[in-house]
Design an enzyme around this catalytic site. Structure first.
Site, PDB file in Angstrom:
ATOM      1  N   LYS A 133       2.012  -3.306   7.488  1.00  0.00           N
ATOM      2  CA  LYS A 133       2.402  -3.820   6.068  1.00  0.00           C
ATOM      3  C   LYS A 133       3.924  -2.966   5.755  1.00  0.00           C
ATOM      4  CE  LYS A 133       0.040  -4.711   3.012  1.00  0.00           C
ATOM      5  NZ  LYS A 133      -0.484  -5.908   2.386  1.00  0.00           N
ATOM      6  N   TYR A 153      -1.916  -0.365  10.849  1.00  0.00           N
ATOM      7  CA  TYR A 153      -2.155  -0.938   9.640  1.00  0.00           C
ATOM      8  C   TYR A 153      -0.594  -0.965   8.905  1.00  0.00           C
ATOM      9  CZ  TYR A 153      -3.293  -1.494   4.986  1.00  0.00           C
ATOM     10  OH  TYR A 153      -3.252  -1.893   3.553  1.00  0.00           O
ATOM     11  N   LYS A 181     -15.369   0.240   4.106  1.00  0.00           N
ATOM     12  CA  LYS A 181     -14.553   1.312   3.473  1.00  0.00           C
ATOM     13  C   LYS A 181     -15.271   2.554   3.038  1.00  0.00           C
ATOM     14  CE  LYS A 181     -10.995  -1.369   4.201  1.00  0.00           C
ATOM     15  NZ  LYS A 181     -10.836  -2.753   3.757  1.00  0.00           N
ATOM     16  N   THR A 189       0.732  -1.206   0.140  1.00  0.00           N
ATOM     17  CA  THR A 189       0.017  -0.055   0.155  1.00  0.00           C
ATOM     18  C   THR A 189       0.814   1.272   0.049  1.00  0.00           C
ATOM     19  OG1 THR A 189      -1.589   1.187   1.366  1.00  0.00           O
ATOM     20  CG2 THR A 189      -0.023  -0.386   2.591  1.00  0.00           C
ATOM     21  N   ASP A 190       0.199   2.500  -0.634  1.00  0.00           N
ATOM     22  CA  ASP A 190       1.030   3.654  -0.547  1.00  0.00           C
ATOM     23  C   ASP A 190       1.037   3.906   1.124  1.00  0.00           C
ATOM     24  OD1 ASP A 190      -1.710   4.327   0.047  1.00  0.00           O
ATOM     25  OD2 ASP A 190      -1.691   5.694  -1.566  1.00  0.00           O
ATOM     26  N   GLU A 191       0.273   3.551   2.127  1.00  0.00           N
ATOM     27  CA  GLU A 191       0.360   4.113   3.257  1.00  0.00           C
ATOM     28  C   GLU A 191       1.569   4.040   4.094  1.00  0.00           C
ATOM     29  OE1 GLU A 191      -3.347   3.360   5.844  1.00  0.00           O
ATOM     30  OE2 GLU A 191      -4.550   3.458   3.967  1.00  0.00           O
TER      31      GLU A 191
HETATM   32  P1  NAD Z   1      -9.784  -7.298   2.464  1.00  0.00           P
HETATM   33  O1  NAD Z   1      -9.956  -6.918   3.665  1.00  0.00           O
HETATM   34  O2  NAD Z   1     -10.916  -7.130   1.399  1.00  0.00           O
HETATM   35  O3  NAD Z   1      -9.286  -8.765   2.091  1.00  0.00           O
HETATM   36  C1  NAD Z   1      -8.323  -9.403   2.742  1.00  0.00           C
HETATM   37  C2  NAD Z   1      -8.466 -11.061   2.735  1.00  0.00           C
HETATM   38  O4  NAD Z   1      -7.552 -11.637   3.195  1.00  0.00           O
HETATM   39  C3  NAD Z   1     -10.002 -11.528   3.013  1.00  0.00           C
HETATM   40  O5  NAD Z   1     -10.256 -12.431   1.999  1.00  0.00           O
HETATM   41  C4  NAD Z   1      -9.478 -12.327   4.430  1.00  0.00           C
HETATM   42  O6  NAD Z   1     -10.244 -13.181   4.777  1.00  0.00           O
HETATM   43  C5  NAD Z   1      -7.972 -12.655   4.083  1.00  0.00           C
HETATM   44  N1  NAD Z   1      -7.428 -12.928   5.180  1.00  0.00           N
HETATM   45  C6  NAD Z   1      -7.213 -12.113   6.358  1.00  0.00           C
HETATM   46  N2  NAD Z   1      -6.166 -12.756   7.213  1.00  0.00           N
HETATM   47  C7  NAD Z   1      -5.869 -13.813   6.655  1.00  0.00           C
HETATM   48  C8  NAD Z   1      -5.036 -14.960   7.346  1.00  0.00           C
HETATM   49  N3  NAD Z   1      -4.343 -14.788   8.310  1.00  0.00           N
HETATM   50  N4  NAD Z   1      -4.766 -15.889   6.497  1.00  0.00           N
HETATM   51  C9  NAD Z   1      -5.453 -15.915   5.121  1.00  0.00           C
HETATM   52  N5  NAD Z   1      -6.277 -14.915   4.707  1.00  0.00           N
HETATM   53  C10 NAD Z   1      -6.483 -14.019   5.434  1.00  0.00           C
HETATM   54  O7  NAD Z   1      -8.631  -6.335   1.754  1.00  0.00           O
HETATM   55  P2  NAD Z   1      -8.221  -5.752   0.353  1.00  0.00           P
HETATM   56  O8  NAD Z   1      -8.659  -4.596   0.474  1.00  0.00           O
HETATM   57  O9  NAD Z   1      -8.790  -6.879  -0.793  1.00  0.00           O
HETATM   58  O10 NAD Z   1      -6.804  -5.837   0.167  1.00  0.00           O
HETATM   59  C11 NAD Z   1      -5.855  -6.893  -0.295  1.00  0.00           C
HETATM   60  C12 NAD Z   1      -4.235  -6.612  -0.166  1.00  0.00           C
HETATM   61  O11 NAD Z   1      -4.184  -5.354  -1.034  1.00  0.00           O
HETATM   62  C13 NAD Z   1      -3.929  -6.159   1.329  1.00  0.00           C
HETATM   63  O12 NAD Z   1      -2.761  -6.699   1.395  1.00  0.00           O
HETATM   64  C14 NAD Z   1      -3.830  -4.584   1.520  1.00  0.00           C
HETATM   65  O13 NAD Z   1      -2.774  -4.081   2.281  1.00  0.00           O
HETATM   66  C15 NAD Z   1      -3.808  -4.324  -0.194  1.00  0.00           C
HETATM   67  N6  NAD Z   1      -4.129  -2.860  -0.625  1.00  0.00           N
HETATM   68  C16 NAD Z   1      -5.218  -2.622  -0.482  1.00  0.00           C
HETATM   69  C17 NAD Z   1      -5.686  -1.320  -0.852  1.00  0.00           C
HETATM   70  C18 NAD Z   1      -7.224  -0.827  -0.961  1.00  0.00           C
HETATM   71  O14 NAD Z   1      -7.513   0.105  -1.060  1.00  0.00           O
HETATM   72  N7  NAD Z   1      -8.075  -1.816  -0.511  1.00  0.00           N
HETATM   73  C19 NAD Z   1      -4.850  -0.531  -1.552  1.00  0.00           C
HETATM   74  C20 NAD Z   1      -3.527  -0.910  -1.611  1.00  0.00           C
HETATM   75  C21 NAD Z   1      -3.036  -2.127  -1.015  1.00  0.00           C
HETATM   76  O1  DAU Z   2      -4.166   4.009   0.359  1.00  0.00           O
HETATM   77  C1  DAU Z   2      -4.367   2.601   0.341  1.00  0.00           C
HETATM   78  C2  DAU Z   2      -5.112   2.008   1.653  1.00  0.00           C
HETATM   79  O2  DAU Z   2      -6.647   2.491   1.352  1.00  0.00           O
HETATM   80  C3  DAU Z   2      -4.992   0.564   1.820  1.00  0.00           C
HETATM   81  O3  DAU Z   2      -4.056   0.156   2.119  1.00  0.00           O
HETATM   82  C4  DAU Z   2      -6.324   0.092   2.712  1.00  0.00           C
HETATM   83  O4  DAU Z   2      -6.130  -1.187   2.777  1.00  0.00           O
HETATM   84  C5  DAU Z   2      -7.511   0.702   2.678  1.00  0.00           C
HETATM   85  O5  DAU Z   2      -8.364   0.402   3.594  1.00  0.00           O
HETATM   86  C6  DAU Z   2      -7.659   2.262   2.377  1.00  0.00           C
HETATM   87  O6  DAU Z   2      -7.184   2.856   3.528  1.00  0.00           O
HETATM   88  P1  DAU Z   2      -8.013   4.265   3.840  1.00  0.00           P
HETATM   89  O7  DAU Z   2      -8.102   4.513   5.461  1.00  0.00           O
HETATM   90  O8  DAU Z   2      -7.451   5.369   3.164  1.00  0.00           O
HETATM   91  O9  DAU Z   2      -9.571   3.761   3.260  1.00  0.00           O
HETATM   92  P2  DAU Z   2     -11.053   4.120   4.053  1.00  0.00           P
HETATM   93  O10 DAU Z   2     -12.071   3.599   3.030  1.00  0.00           O
HETATM   94  O11 DAU Z   2     -11.150   3.338   5.549  1.00  0.00           O
HETATM   95  O12 DAU Z   2     -10.847   5.690   4.374  1.00  0.00           O
HETATM   96  C7  DAU Z   2     -10.755   6.541   3.166  1.00  0.00           C
HETATM   97  C8  DAU Z   2     -10.981   7.924   3.467  1.00  0.00           C
HETATM   98  O13 DAU Z   2     -12.039   8.154   4.126  1.00  0.00           O
HETATM   99  C9  DAU Z   2     -10.145   8.164   4.921  1.00  0.00           C
HETATM  100  O14 DAU Z   2      -9.619   9.611   4.625  1.00  0.00           O
HETATM  101  C10 DAU Z   2     -11.125   8.217   5.980  1.00  0.00           C
HETATM  102  C11 DAU Z   2     -12.444   8.679   5.431  1.00  0.00           C
HETATM  103  N1  DAU Z   2     -13.603   7.938   5.929  1.00  0.00           N
HETATM  104  C12 DAU Z   2     -13.628   6.552   6.088  1.00  0.00           C
HETATM  105  C13 DAU Z   2     -14.648   5.823   6.576  1.00  0.00           C
HETATM  106  C14 DAU Z   2     -14.762   4.462   6.499  1.00  0.00           C
HETATM  107  C15 DAU Z   2     -14.332   8.723   6.432  1.00  0.00           C
HETATM  108  O15 DAU Z   2     -14.585  10.106   6.304  1.00  0.00           O
HETATM  109  N2  DAU Z   2     -15.579   8.222   6.885  1.00  0.00           N
HETATM  110  C16 DAU Z   2     -15.644   6.814   6.947  1.00  0.00           C
HETATM  111  O16 DAU Z   2     -17.030   6.344   7.395  1.00  0.00           O
END
Ligand code: NAD
Ligand code: DAU
Length: 350
Positions: free
Chosen positions: A160, A156, A195, A131-133
């Protein structure tokens, strides 16, 4: 890559990636999906894949923290490549309860690396999805590049960052063939409605409050999940071993603007609320997230210049697709919102 282990394939991006890989690419091998099925793993997201690809898709319910079960899967399915998604992914949950983040994101990644090292030359590629975080927060200007120093701010992102460092170390020390991607915020089908985007879409459809953290001016760089999948596959096919690639859509937007767009689109697609008020009136400012990163923005020049990847969706087209997906996939939405899928998992896996 004949036997590709995909971890976390029942989650949001993992499920989209498996669909993409089996339905839209030239990949001819087998996908072995290892997923613990936490609250974020929704088997229904892959029900059609199980039916359509009985020979090329295998599901194993397992925890990446369980090294013995993983070792058995590595042997049985002759794993030769990995795309590692499995993680605890929600920042708010990591603030309340970091434990599982440390176990899954750090120890789980370590287990996969260690088993990959042990099988030696058979392991063709370990792709780590990050992730970019990990880079922390930007001010008003500038972008995250592959050279930006790590400065994670939440449990988190720290977990990562830690996993990224382990992946790098296994390459440098043991010559494990790895690639790493650091991506910005994804949105699209199958995203768990904790999210921002799916939460706001579903709450706005149901006339519920839209909770905006702090002043709503935090900026995220939004990327349609299909574009993330194509970027990962591009790296897996053409990326240089040992390299890291940033992935982003050049779609920076303040949270408040995102929520306003969702409200305006829904007002047009499904019509105004029953009291005739626009959905924007559902927006409520709530207490800010502790340590809330102000701005993320990705410079994705490297993957574009070196590997020729470009996102296909603009934020407008991607958001419309996403809203329409949530409107027309009522069964998935109800299943996830009611928690019914958790009963299904209990019945099938105990
Ligand atoms: P998600 O939370 O939707 O899915 C995570 C999956 O991992 C789920 O199916 C869960 O059951 C599985 N999991 C969790 N713990 C586990 C364990 N101990 N063993 C096996 N499986 C397990 O997450 P996502 O949003 O699909 O993110 C996937 C990956 O991409 C993550 O590594 C996250 O850090 C990265 N990522 C997400 C975003 C985003 O915006 N969602 C952006 C950049 C990177
Ligand atoms: O940048 C990549 C990351 O993006 C991933 O690594 C993470 O797995 C993914 O969850 C996401 O993280 P964020 O914290 O940025 O996503 P989230 O959807 O939780 O929040 C997006 C923005 O919106 C953040 O600034 C917080 C805000 N927010 C979020 C929620 C859930 C609100 O204002 N209200 C809300 O209810």
């Amino acid at each position: 890559m004949k036997n590709l282990l995909v971890t976390g394939g029942a989650g949001f991006i993992g499920a989209n990636f498996i669909h993409y890989l089996l339905e839209e690419t030239d990949f001819e091998g087998r996908v072995i999906n290892v997923d613990k099925l936490t609250y974020a793993g929704v088997p229904e997201s892959l029900a059609d894949i199980e039916k359509a690809f009985p020979e090329r898709y295998v599901f194993i319910k397992a925890d990446i923290g369980d090294k013995d079960t993983l070792a058995h899967a590595f042997d049985k399915y002759e794993i030769d490549s990995i795309c590692h998604f499995a993680a605890e992914s929600h920042v708010d949950r990591s603030i309340v309860s970091p434990d599982e983040f440390i176990k899954t994101n750090i120890i789980g990644t370590y287990n996969l690396l260690e088993l990959s090292r042990q099988i030696g030359g058979r392991m063709r590629l370990f792709h780590h999805v990050s992730t970019d975080e990990v880079f922390g927060s930007l001010g008003d200007d500038g972008y995250f590049t592959e050279e930006t120093p790590y400065k994670p701010n939440s449990p988190y992102s720290a977990s990562k960052a830690s996993s990224d460092h382990l992946v790098r170390a296994y390459h440098k020390t043991y010559d494990l063939p790895v690639t790493v991607s650091n991506c910005s915020n994804n949105y699209g089908p199958f995203q768990f409605p904790e999210k921002l985007i799916p939460l706001m879409v579903l709450n706005a459809i149901e006339d519920k409050t839209l909770p905006v953290y702090g002043d709503g001016l935090n900026v995220r760089d939004w990327l349609y999940v299909g574009d993330h999948c194509s970027a990962i596959w591009t790296i897996m096919k053409k990326g240089r071993i040992g390299e890291t690639y940033n992935i982003g859509g050049r779609n920076e937007m303040e949270n408040i603007k995102v929520v306003e767009m969702i409200c305006d689109y829904l007002d047009v697609i499904v019509g105004k609320r029953s009291n005739r008020e626009p959905r924007r009136s559902l927006m409520t400012f709530v207490t800010d997230r502790p340590g809330h990163d102000r701005r993320y923005a990705i410079d994705s020049k490297k993957i574009t210049d070196q590997l020729g990847w470009m996102p296909a969706e603009s934020f407008e087209t991607g958001l419309l697709k996403t809203i329409k997906w949530y409107l027309s996939n009522e069964s998935w939405v109800n299943n996830v919102r009611s928690g019914e899928y958790l009963n299904w998992i209990k019945e099938h896996y105990g």
